[in-house]
Write an enzyme that holds these catalytic residues in place. Structure first.
Site, PDB file in Angstrom:
ATOM      1  CD  GLN A  45      -2.469  -0.993   1.973  1.00 45.24           C
ATOM      2  OE1 GLN A  45      -2.531  -2.499   3.237  1.00 45.24           O
ATOM      3  NE2 GLN A  45      -3.691  -0.604   2.881  1.00 45.24           N
ATOM      4  CG  HIS A  61      -0.509  -6.939   5.011  1.00 44.87           C
ATOM      5  ND1 HIS A  61      -0.981  -5.343   5.196  1.00 44.87           N
ATOM      6  CD2 HIS A  61      -1.938  -7.229   5.659  1.00 44.87           C
ATOM      7  CE1 HIS A  61      -2.610  -5.125   5.113  1.00 44.87           C
ATOM      8  NE2 HIS A  61      -2.794  -6.735   5.929  1.00 44.87           N
ATOM      9  CD  GLU A  90      -5.548  -6.624   9.007  1.00 51.00           C
ATOM     10  OE1 GLU A  90      -6.346  -5.650   9.695  1.00 51.00           O
ATOM     11  OE2 GLU A  90      -5.309  -6.400   7.445  1.00 51.00           O
ATOM     12  CE1 TYR A 128      -8.949   0.931  10.542  1.00 50.95           C
ATOM     13  CE2 TYR A 128      -8.113  -1.494  11.372  1.00 50.95           C
ATOM     14  CZ  TYR A 128      -7.868  -0.192  10.770  1.00 50.95           C
ATOM     15  OH  TYR A 128      -6.359   0.399   9.926  1.00 50.95           O
ATOM     16  CD  GLU A 150      -3.748  -1.722  10.662  1.00 44.27           C
ATOM     17  OE1 GLU A 150      -4.743  -1.620   9.878  1.00 44.27           O
ATOM     18  OE2 GLU A 150      -2.730  -2.753   9.458  1.00 44.27           O
ATOM     19  CD1 TRP A 178      -5.834   2.413   7.719  1.00 41.86           C
ATOM     20  CD2 TRP A 178      -3.173   1.575   8.186  1.00 41.86           C
ATOM     21  NE1 TRP A 178      -4.894   2.354   6.684  1.00 41.86           N
ATOM     22  CE2 TRP A 178      -3.590   1.336   7.118  1.00 41.86           C
ATOM     23  CE3 TRP A 178      -1.628   0.815   9.152  1.00 41.86           C
ATOM     24  CZ2 TRP A 178      -2.638   0.793   6.574  1.00 41.86           C
ATOM     25  CZ3 TRP A 178      -1.730   0.441   7.870  1.00 41.86           C
ATOM     26  CH2 TRP A 178      -1.833   0.127   6.737  1.00 41.86           C
ATOM     27  CG  PHE A 198      -7.562   5.015   6.540  1.00 43.52           C
ATOM     28  CD1 PHE A 198      -8.126   4.549   7.858  1.00 43.52           C
ATOM     29  CD2 PHE A 198      -7.996   4.843   5.155  1.00 43.52           C
ATOM     30  CE1 PHE A 198      -9.735   3.382   7.216  1.00 43.52           C
ATOM     31  CE2 PHE A 198      -9.039   3.808   5.630  1.00 43.52           C
ATOM     32  CZ  PHE A 198      -9.663   3.258   6.128  1.00 43.52           C
TER      33      PHE A 198
END
Length: 514
Positions: free
Chosen positions: A47, A147, A193, A336, A406, A448, A465
């Site tokens: 990313q 990731h 994750e 989140y 995050e 994040w 973000f």
């Protein structure tokens, strides 16, 4: 219930006084957190880095996925935030903001282009240079080794994570990371994750490696939704444990680092108070939290999962169970939001069943939403959900050291005046402090994200973000700090006072991130 966001910045010379509504009334400063607690921000290799075909990097499963046109926005991370070329500028910005920690991931296909074997010297130069810049800036370094970006060569050779062969290859990759960077890196995370990747990548096929099977997923060329999510997690745990054992036996004495694994977290509220809904909620918790934490603490999967998946759930040998148990120094938590849960009465036990059917739970972001059987990232601002999650982990698995790796709020707007993000961050930081005061062993908080990134579902234009805005229409990927960066800086560098007033659920822009 939707309520408006309220924010009042009152400047009393310095520091700032920030009045917010959110978790129960609390006034605090940076100094209210433990002395060894670290506040930071994060990015992720695909990313952030870009440079997809530069200096020897080879395609990962993310490159294959986006270049096949499967991404909803038909965009790729070939350039992303261009961190490969702009990391020095970014570290300078981190220092100016006052970040105490930075969490980033290493690209396996950049460091070892063939997946195993020869190390890419250009990649060593890049990561060493970035790490050295962080050291010079006095920023604590948190490295994630994986990731969702497996070298495509290993995916092609033996199916990647669904094969036990991945354990040796991941361990060898981790060995290179420890050897080359471990003299300066103290905080290591093996896999990010995995519990989210299992459903998205191997049941529904909506993220790399895009594996699924009819009738459970669509638009996949290969896969088995009934068994591959479980194989992926099983081999992730074994690879993690193998890397941890290697680190402890070969590097820990000299490098004095710590190592853990990360899980995606959300909090679940039963849709009603019925026993059926409460049961569905507990089942969802076992699949989100217990799938990873139960083996790490107790050496085996939860009984709830064994009953649901039956013979499709792999079995740990005695040796594997011993290796996995206690194979962590901390748990990383990505959190989140929260969702409502109810029992999925439409699920009927059948010979052919997938992970979604095994969970047998319906999810709603708000009580008025149409339920979905898929783990859905929430979009409500619910800091109490983070408190509940930390309490649940403490009660079920012990008071584990936890890094919140995050937590953040995304917006479709590119505005620099990101008041909603400030509102969100203040509430969740307050919730973190409340959890610590209630006994949770939280060691750090990383928001994040540091800069705007190529988002996994939204590409460049849908969600932003970052504390720092990135102009993705500019070839130079120009950076510009948002108001939230100034707010975070005042909190970290000038010990500004934050006061959060009790309010309950608050509706805000989406802040779901896988």
């Amino acid at each position: 219930m939707e309520r408006p966001l309220h924010l009042l910045l009152v400047f009393l010379s310095s520091p700032w006084l920030l009045l917010l509504q959110g978790v129960s009334s609390l006034q605090f400063t940076r100094d209210d957190f433990p002395h060894d607690f670290a506040f930071g921000a994060g990015t992720s290799a695909y990313q952030y880095e870009g440079g997809a075909a530069e200096d020897g990097r080879t395609p990962s499963i993310w490159d294959t996925y986006t270049h096949s046109g499967r991404h909803p926005e038909d965009e790729t991370g070939d350039v992303a935030s261009d961190g490969y070329h702009k990391y020095k500028e970014d570290v300078k910005l981190m220092s100016e903001i006052g970040l105490e920690a930075y969490r980033f991931t290493i690209s396996w296909s950049r460091l070892i282009p063939s997946g195993r074997g020869a190390v890419n010297l250009k990649a060593l130069q890049f990561y060493n240079s970035m790490i050295n810049e962080l050291v010079k800036a006095g920023i604590q370094i948190h490295v994630v080794m994986y990731h969702m970006d497996l070298p495509q060569s290993l995916q092609d050779e033996y199916g990647g994570w669904i094969s036990p062969k991945i354990v040796d290859d991941f361990t060898a990759y981790a060995d290179v990371c420890f050897r080359e960077f471990g003299d300066r890196v103290v905080h290591w995370t093996t896999v990010l994750e995995p519990n989210a990747m299992a459903q998205a990548g191997y049941d529904m096929g909506i993220l790399p490696p895009n594996r699924c099977s009819y009738p459970f997923g669509s638009n996949c060329t290969a896969g088995n939704s009934s068994v591959e999510p479980y194989l992926f997690i099983h081999h992730s745990l074994l690879a993690h444990a193998s890397a941890v054992r290697l680190y402890r036996e070969k590097y820990k004495v000299a490098q004095k680092g710590i190592i853990g694994i990360n899980i995606y977290s959300m909090w679940f509220y039963p849709f009603t108070d019925s026993a059926e809904e409460i049961g569905a909620t507990e089942r969802a918790k076992k699949f989100i939290y217990g799938w990873i934490l139960h083996p790490l603490v107790f050496g085996d999967y939860p009984d709830t999962m064994k009953k649901a998946a039956g013979s499709r759930l792999p079995i740990f040998s005695n040796h594997e169970s011993e290796m996995v148990t206690n194979s962590f120094d901390f748990i990383g938590l990505n959190h989140y939001s929260s969702v409502y849960t109810s029992n999925n009465n439409n699920v009927v036990k059948a010979p052919l069943q997938d992970l979604t059917a095994d969970v047998a739970t319906l999810f709603r972001v708000t009580k008025n939403d149409t339920p979905t059987p898929v783990f859905v990232p929430g979009t409500i601002v619910d800091p109490r959900g983070l408190e509940h999650a930390l309490k649940y982990i403490r009660e079920k698995y012990g008071n584990l050291p936890i890094y919140i790796q995050e937590n953040g709020s995304g917006s479709s707007s590119e505005t620099l005046d990101d008041v909603e993000r400030i509102n969100y961050l203040a509430k969740y930081i307050a919730a973190t402090l409340k959890a610590i005061r209630s006994g949770a062993n939280v060691k750090g908080y990383s928001m994040w994200s540091f800069v705007d990134l190529y988002e996994l579902f939204g590409g460049y234009s849908t969600w932003h973000f970052g504390l720092v805005a990135v102009d993705f229409d500019s070839e130079k990927r120009r950076r510009q700090p948002r108001r939230s960066a100034s707010w975070y800086s005042e909190f970290l560098k000038n010990n500004s006072v934050i006061r959060v007033e009790e309010d309950g659920f608050v509706s805000a822009a989406s802040h779901a991130q896988l």
